[in-house]
Write a protein that holds these residues in place. Structure first.
Motif, PDB file in Angstrom:
ATOM      1  N   GLY A 298     -18.948 -23.951 -46.902  1.00 16.25           N
ATOM      2  CA  GLY A 298     -18.206 -25.139 -46.487  1.00 16.25           C
ATOM      3  C   GLY A 298     -17.604 -24.971 -45.101  1.00 16.25           C
ATOM      4  O   GLY A 298     -17.632 -25.900 -44.281  1.00 16.25           O
ATOM      5  N   LEU A 299     -17.064 -23.774 -44.830  1.00 13.85           N
ATOM      6  CA  LEU A 299     -16.505 -23.511 -43.497  1.00 13.85           C
ATOM      7  C   LEU A 299     -17.592 -23.596 -42.424  1.00 13.85           C
ATOM      8  O   LEU A 299     -17.386 -24.170 -41.342  1.00 13.85           O
ATOM      9  CB  LEU A 299     -15.863 -22.124 -43.468  1.00 13.85           C
ATOM     10  N   ILE A 300     -18.748 -23.000 -42.720  1.00  7.23           N
ATOM     11  CA  ILE A 300     -19.861 -23.058 -41.766  1.00  7.23           C
ATOM     12  C   ILE A 300     -20.278 -24.508 -41.518  1.00  7.23           C
ATOM     13  O   ILE A 300     -20.503 -24.925 -40.369  1.00  7.23           O
ATOM     14  CB  ILE A 300     -21.042 -22.226 -42.284  1.00  7.23           C
ATOM     15  N   ALA A 301     -20.377 -25.300 -42.596  1.00  7.64           N
ATOM     16  CA  ALA A 301     -20.769 -26.707 -42.458  1.00  7.64           C
ATOM     17  C   ALA A 301     -19.745 -27.486 -41.631  1.00  7.64           C
ATOM     18  O   ALA A 301     -20.121 -28.318 -40.796  1.00  7.64           O
ATOM     19  CB  ALA A 301     -20.925 -27.335 -43.840  1.00  7.64           C
ATOM     20  N   MET A 302     -18.464 -27.230 -41.850  1.00  4.25           N
ATOM     21  CA  MET A 302     -17.430 -27.922 -41.081  1.00  4.25           C
ATOM     22  C   MET A 302     -17.573 -27.636 -39.589  1.00  4.25           C
ATOM     23  O   MET A 302     -17.380 -28.522 -38.748  1.00  4.25           O
ATOM     24  CB  MET A 302     -16.044 -27.485 -41.558  1.00  4.25           C
ATOM     25  N   ASN A 303     -17.904 -26.403 -39.251  1.00  2.00           N
ATOM     26  CA  ASN A 303     -18.080 -26.057 -37.844  1.00  2.00           C
ATOM     27  C   ASN A 303     -19.319 -26.712 -37.248  1.00  2.00           C
ATOM     28  O   ASN A 303     -19.283 -27.237 -36.133  1.00  2.00           O
ATOM     29  CB  ASN A 303     -18.165 -24.531 -37.688  1.00  2.00           C
ATOM     30  N   VAL A 304     -20.434 -26.706 -38.000  1.00  2.00           N
ATOM     31  CA  VAL A 304     -21.683 -27.288 -37.508  1.00  2.00           C
ATOM     32  C   VAL A 304     -21.531 -28.796 -37.295  1.00  2.00           C
ATOM     33  O   VAL A 304     -22.033 -29.361 -36.310  1.00  2.00           O
ATOM     34  CB  VAL A 304     -22.826 -26.987 -38.490  1.00  2.00           C
ATOM     35  N   LEU A 305     -20.832 -29.455 -38.215  1.00  2.00           N
ATOM     36  CA  LEU A 305     -20.668 -30.906 -38.157  1.00  2.00           C
ATOM     37  C   LEU A 305     -19.470 -31.341 -37.322  1.00  2.00           C
ATOM     38  O   LEU A 305     -19.171 -32.536 -37.238  1.00  2.00           O
ATOM     39  CB  LEU A 305     -20.530 -31.464 -39.582  1.00  2.00           C
ATOM     40  N   HIS A 306     -18.779 -30.357 -36.721  1.00  2.00           N
ATOM     41  CA  HIS A 306     -17.605 -30.630 -35.887  1.00  2.00           C
ATOM     42  C   HIS A 306     -16.522 -31.385 -36.677  1.00  2.00           C
ATOM     43  O   HIS A 306     -15.870 -32.298 -36.159  1.00  2.00           O
ATOM     44  CB  HIS A 306     -17.999 -31.428 -34.636  1.00  2.00           C
ATOM     45  N   LEU A 307     -16.348 -30.992 -37.930  1.00  2.00           N
ATOM     46  CA  LEU A 307     -15.338 -31.600 -38.784  1.00  2.00           C
ATOM     47  C   LEU A 307     -14.184 -30.646 -39.077  1.00  2.00           C
ATOM     48  O   LEU A 307     -13.327 -30.954 -39.909  1.00  2.00           O
ATOM     49  CB  LEU A 307     -15.976 -32.039 -40.112  1.00  2.00           C
ATOM     50  N   ALA A 308     -14.166 -29.489 -38.395  1.00  2.00           N
ATOM     51  CA  ALA A 308     -13.142 -28.484 -38.676  1.00  2.00           C
ATOM     52  C   ALA A 308     -11.782 -28.939 -38.146  1.00  2.00           C
ATOM     53  O   ALA A 308     -11.600 -29.111 -36.934  1.00  2.00           O
ATOM     54  CB  ALA A 308     -13.530 -27.151 -38.052  1.00  2.00           C
ATOM     55  N   THR A 309     -10.875 -29.161 -39.053  1.00  2.00           N
ATOM     56  CA  THR A 309      -9.482 -29.441 -38.727  1.00  2.00           C
ATOM     57  C   THR A 309      -8.619 -28.592 -39.645  1.00  2.00           C
ATOM     58  O   THR A 309      -9.123 -27.966 -40.598  1.00  2.00           O
ATOM     59  CB  THR A 309      -9.129 -30.919 -38.924  1.00  2.00           C
ATOM     60  N   LEU A 310      -7.329 -28.582 -39.401  1.00  2.00           N
ATOM     61  CA  LEU A 310      -6.433 -27.812 -40.261  1.00  2.00           C
ATOM     62  C   LEU A 310      -6.550 -28.274 -41.713  1.00  2.00           C
ATOM     63  O   LEU A 310      -6.585 -27.452 -42.637  1.00  2.00           O
ATOM     64  CB  LEU A 310      -4.991 -27.953 -39.764  1.00  2.00           C
ATOM     65  N   LEU A 311      -6.635 -29.581 -41.919  1.00  2.00           N
ATOM     66  CA  LEU A 311      -6.677 -30.131 -43.272  1.00  2.00           C
ATOM     67  C   LEU A 311      -7.998 -29.841 -43.971  1.00  2.00           C
ATOM     68  O   LEU A 311      -8.030 -29.699 -45.202  1.00  2.00           O
ATOM     69  CB  LEU A 311      -6.437 -31.645 -43.236  1.00  2.00           C
ATOM     70  N   THR A 312      -9.092 -29.741 -43.218  1.00  2.00           N
ATOM     71  CA  THR A 312     -10.385 -29.527 -43.870  1.00  2.00           C
ATOM     72  C   THR A 312     -10.683 -28.058 -44.144  1.00  2.00           C
ATOM     73  O   THR A 312     -11.374 -27.735 -45.123  1.00  2.00           O
ATOM     74  CB  THR A 312     -11.532 -30.112 -43.018  1.00  2.00           C
ATOM     75  N   ILE A 313     -10.173 -27.141 -43.300  1.00  2.00           N
ATOM     76  CA  ILE A 313     -10.545 -25.740 -43.501  1.00  2.00           C
ATOM     77  C   ILE A 313      -9.504 -24.950 -44.298  1.00  2.00           C
ATOM     78  O   ILE A 313      -9.857 -23.943 -44.929  1.00  2.00           O
ATOM     79  CB  ILE A 313     -10.816 -25.025 -42.162  1.00  2.00           C
ATOM     80  N   MET A 314      -8.239 -25.388 -44.301  1.00  2.00           N
ATOM     81  CA  MET A 314      -7.232 -24.593 -44.994  1.00  2.00           C
ATOM     82  C   MET A 314      -7.498 -24.468 -46.496  1.00  2.00           C
ATOM     83  O   MET A 314      -7.356 -23.367 -47.055  1.00  2.00           O
ATOM     84  CB  MET A 314      -5.833 -25.140 -44.739  1.00  2.00           C
ATOM     85  N   PRO A 315      -7.884 -25.540 -47.201  1.00  2.00           N
ATOM     86  CA  PRO A 315      -8.190 -25.352 -48.636  1.00  2.00           C
ATOM     87  C   PRO A 315      -9.307 -24.341 -48.866  1.00  2.00           C
ATOM     88  O   PRO A 315      -9.273 -23.578 -49.846  1.00  2.00           O
ATOM     89  CB  PRO A 315      -8.599 -26.757 -49.083  1.00  2.00           C
ATOM     90  N   LEU A 316     -10.283 -24.318 -47.970  1.00  2.00           N
ATOM     91  CA  LEU A 316     -11.398 -23.377 -48.114  1.00  2.00           C
ATOM     92  C   LEU A 316     -10.947 -21.944 -47.851  1.00  2.00           C
ATOM     93  O   LEU A 316     -11.374 -21.004 -48.548  1.00  2.00           O
ATOM     94  CB  LEU A 316     -12.522 -23.756 -47.150  1.00  2.00           C
ATOM     95  N   LEU A 317     -10.065 -21.752 -46.859  1.00  2.00           N
ATOM     96  CA  LEU A 317      -9.548 -20.414 -46.574  1.00  2.00           C
ATOM     97  C   LEU A 317      -8.657 -19.917 -47.712  1.00  2.00           C
ATOM     98  O   LEU A 317      -8.721 -18.739 -48.095  1.00  2.00           O
ATOM     99  CB  LEU A 317      -8.781 -20.422 -45.257  1.00  2.00           C
ATOM    100  N   VAL A 318      -7.841 -20.794 -48.255  1.00  2.00           N
ATOM    101  CA  VAL A 318      -6.992 -20.414 -49.400  1.00  2.00           C
ATOM    102  C   VAL A 318      -7.867 -20.031 -50.590  1.00  2.00           C
ATOM    103  O   VAL A 318      -7.576 -19.072 -51.316  1.00  2.00           O
ATOM    104  CB  VAL A 318      -6.026 -21.551 -49.766  1.00  2.00           C
ATOM    105  N   ALA A 319      -8.968 -20.777 -50.790  1.00  2.00           N
ATOM    106  CA  ALA A 319      -9.884 -20.453 -51.892  1.00  2.00           C
ATOM    107  C   ALA A 319     -10.462 -19.055 -51.719  1.00  2.00           C
ATOM    108  O   ALA A 319     -10.597 -18.292 -52.695  1.00  2.00           O
ATOM    109  CB  ALA A 319     -11.004 -21.489 -51.960  1.00  2.00           C
ATOM    110  N   CYS A 320     -10.785 -18.677 -50.471  1.00  2.00           N
ATOM    111  CA  CYS A 320     -11.364 -17.349 -50.224  1.00  2.00           C
ATOM    112  C   CYS A 320     -10.359 -16.231 -50.502  1.00  2.00           C
ATOM    113  O   CYS A 320     -10.706 -15.213 -51.116  1.00  2.00           O
ATOM    114  CB  CYS A 320     -11.860 -17.258 -48.785  1.00  2.00           C
ATOM    115  N   THR A 321      -9.132 -16.390 -50.037  1.00  2.00           N
ATOM    116  CA  THR A 321      -8.133 -15.351 -50.291  1.00  2.00           C
ATOM    117  C   THR A 321      -7.739 -15.323 -51.765  1.00  2.00           C
ATOM    118  O   THR A 321      -7.484 -14.250 -52.322  1.00  2.00           O
ATOM    119  CB  THR A 321      -6.894 -15.553 -49.414  1.00  2.00           C
ATOM    120  N   PHE A 322      -7.699 -16.488 -52.406  1.00  2.00           N
ATOM    121  CA  PHE A 322      -7.451 -16.542 -53.851  1.00  2.00           C
ATOM    122  C   PHE A 322      -8.506 -15.735 -54.600  1.00  2.00           C
ATOM    123  O   PHE A 322      -8.185 -14.973 -55.523  1.00  2.00           O
ATOM    124  CB  PHE A 322      -7.467 -17.997 -54.321  1.00  2.00           C
TER     125      PHE A 322
END
Length: 408
Positions: A298-322
Motif C-alpha cells: 500500500g505504501l509503494i502504491a501511494m508513492n507510485v500514484l502520488h497519493l502519499a499524504t500524512l493521512l494516507t500513509i500513517m495508518p499503513l505505518l502504524v500497521a507495520c509497527t503493530f
C-alpha cells in the motif's frame, strides 16, 4: 534475622526489570540523538564523527551477545549480566568525561558491548523460569516495556541536553547501568541450570552448530530479525519522508512517531492475549507478516500514484509497527523453546541478528533515499516482510507443532 529482598518471577516488578534490561540499548541510542550536533561542536569533530557514536554503539551491541550467550549458559545468568552492566556503566562514565572524539568513540563501543548483555540474558532468564503460554506472556511484557522507553527517550534527551548538556546524557546512562547492576546484585536469583563451565566453553562450536542447524530456531531468529528490519527501515526513513518530503511540522512528526511506537506496544499486548487463548505461534506470525506485506505494498502504491499524504500513509505505518509487536514475542518463543539448555546461545544469536538486520535495513534506506525518495523506505520494508514470509514457509508446520507439543 531479616529476609533478603528478591525479585519474584511472577511479579510485575520482575517484568519491568527484564523490560528495562532489554530497553537499555534503544534508550542509549535514542536519548543521545539530540546531542550529536553539540558533541561535534564541543569536541571539534565533524558531524560524521559524531554520528559514529551511534554506529560504534550498535556495532558493539551486535557483537556482544555472541559472547554473552554461551557465557551465560556456562557461567550463569547473574555474573554474565553483571559483567555486561559493569561495561555499560564504565562506557557511560568514559563517554561523559571523554576529552576528545577518539576517547568518546572507544567508550561508546565499550558501552554497546555491555548493553548486549541485557536482552540476551533477559531472554535466557525467561526461558529458564517460564513455559508455554506463560513464557509468551512474559516475552510480550518485555516487548511492551522495551518499546515504550524509546518513544520517550528522545524527549528525555532534549530535556537533559538543555539542563546538563551532552555529557550529562551519558552520565545518566551510566547511572541507569549502575542502578540496574545494584538491582541485579541484590535481587536476582540465579536461574541457569547447573552445568560444567569447562564443558560449555570447550563445546562452544558445537553449541552454535546445534542452534544454527535447527530449522525452527534459526527460522524464528530470522523472522524476528526481518521484523526488526522493516521496523528500523521505518525508523530511518520516517524523518526523511515526513519532515523533508511531506513537510510535516516537527511537533506533528513527534506525535506520529509516538503513535507508531504505541503500535508496537499494542501488538505485543494482543500477542499475550492470543497466547492465553491458545492461538498458535505460526498463525500469529502468518497474520503479522501478511498484514505487513499488504501495508508495505500500500505504501509503494501511494508513492507510485502520488497519493502519499500524512493521512494516507500513517495508518499503513502504524500497521507495520503493530505487526512487529505482534510477531516478536512469538518468534522469540519459537527460537528459545526447542533448545532450553542453550537458551543463552539462542538468545544471543537472536539479539545479534536483530541488530544486524536493523542496521542493514536502515543503511540501505539512507543510501537509496537520494535516488529513490520515499520508495526507499517502502521498498526496504516490503523486502524485509517478503524475506520474513519466505522464512515462514521454509520453517513449515512441523517445527511449530513440536513447540506446541512441548508446551502442552
Amino acid at each position: 534475622m531479616t529476609t533478603r529482598w528478591r525479585l519474584q518471577p511472577q511479579s510485575v516488578l520482575f517484568a519491568i526489570y527484564l523490560g528495562a534490561l532489554a530497553a537499555l540499548p534503544p534508550i542509549s541510542i535514542d536519548m543521545a540523538l539530540p546531542a550529536l550536533v553539540d558533541i561535534a561542536g564541543s569536541l571539534h569533530a565533524s558531524a560524521s564523527q559524531a554520528g559514529l557514536t551511534l554506529s560504534l554503539f550498535m556495532a558493539g551491541f551486535a557483537l556482544g551477545p555472541i559472547v554473552y550467550g554461551p557465557l551465560c549458559d556456562a557461567r550463569g545468568r547473574k555474573p554474565t549480566l553483571l559483567l555486561g552492566l559493569a561495561l555499560f556503566t564504565l562506557g557511560g562514565i568514559g563517554s561523559a568525561v571523554a576529552p576528545g572524539i577518539s576517547i568518546l568513540l572507544g567508550a561508546r563501543l565499550i558501552q554497546g558491548i555491555g548493553a548486549g548483555a541485557g536482552m540476551t540474558v533477559a531472554l535466557a532468564i525467561v526461558r529458564d523460569l517460564f513455559e508455554g503460554n506463560a513464557m509468551q506472556h512474559r516475552l510480550a511484557a518485555i516487548t511492551v516495556v522495551a518499546n515504550v522507553a524509546p518513544i520517550v527517550a528522545p524527549s528525555v534527551g532534549v530535556a537533559l541536553l538543555a539542563a546538563i548538556e551532552w555529557r550529562g546524557i551519558y552520565g545518566v546512562m551510566a547511572v541507569c547501568g549502575f542502578l540496574a547492576a545494584i538491582v541485579t546484585w541484590t535481587g536476582l536469583v540465579e536461574s541457569a541450570p547447573r552445568r560444567s563451565p569447562d564443558v560449555a566453553i570447550a563445546g562452544l562450536r558445537e553449541q552454535y552448530r546445534r542452534v544454527l542447524t535447527h530449522r525452527l530456531v534459526i527460522g524464528n531468529i530470522l523472522i524476528n530479525g526481518f521484523g526488526f528490519g522493516w521496523m528500523f527501515a521505518y525508523v530511518a526513513g520516517s524523518p526523511l519522508v515526513l519532515l523533508h518530503v511531506l513537510h510535516v511540522r516537527p511537533v506533528i512528526y513527534a506525535a506520529m512517531f509516538a503513535m507508531t511506537g504505541l503500535g508496537i506496544v499494542a501488538g505485543a499486548t494482543i500477542n499475550g492475549v492470543l497466547a492465553s487463548r491458545g492461538v498458535g505461534a505460526r498463525r500469529v506470525l502468518a497474520v503479522a507478516i501478511c498484514v505487513t506485506l499488504a501495508a508495505t505494498l500500500g505504501l509503494i502504491a501511494m508513492n507510485v500514484l502520488h497519493l502519499a499524504t500524512l493521512l494516507t500513509i500513517m495508518p499503513l505505518l502504524v500497521a507495520c509497527t503493530f505487526c512487529f509487536g505482534l510477531a516478536a514475542p512469538s518468534a522469540t518463543r519459537g527460537a528459545l523453546d526447542p533448545v532450553p539448555e542453550l537458551a543463552g546461545v539462542a538468545g544471543g544469536l537472536l539479539t545479534s541478528v536483530q541488530m544486524l538486520c536493523g542496521a542493514a535495513s536502515s543503511s540501505v534506506v539512507a543510501l537509496l533515499f537520494s535516488t529513490s525518495g520515499p520508495q526507499a523506505m517502502s521498498g526496504v520494508m516490503f523486502a524485509c516482510a517478503l524475506l520474513g514470509a519466505i522464512t515462514w514457509i521454509w520453517v513449515g508446520k512441523k517445527g511449530h507443532s513440536e513447540v506446541r507439543r512441548a508446551a502442552a
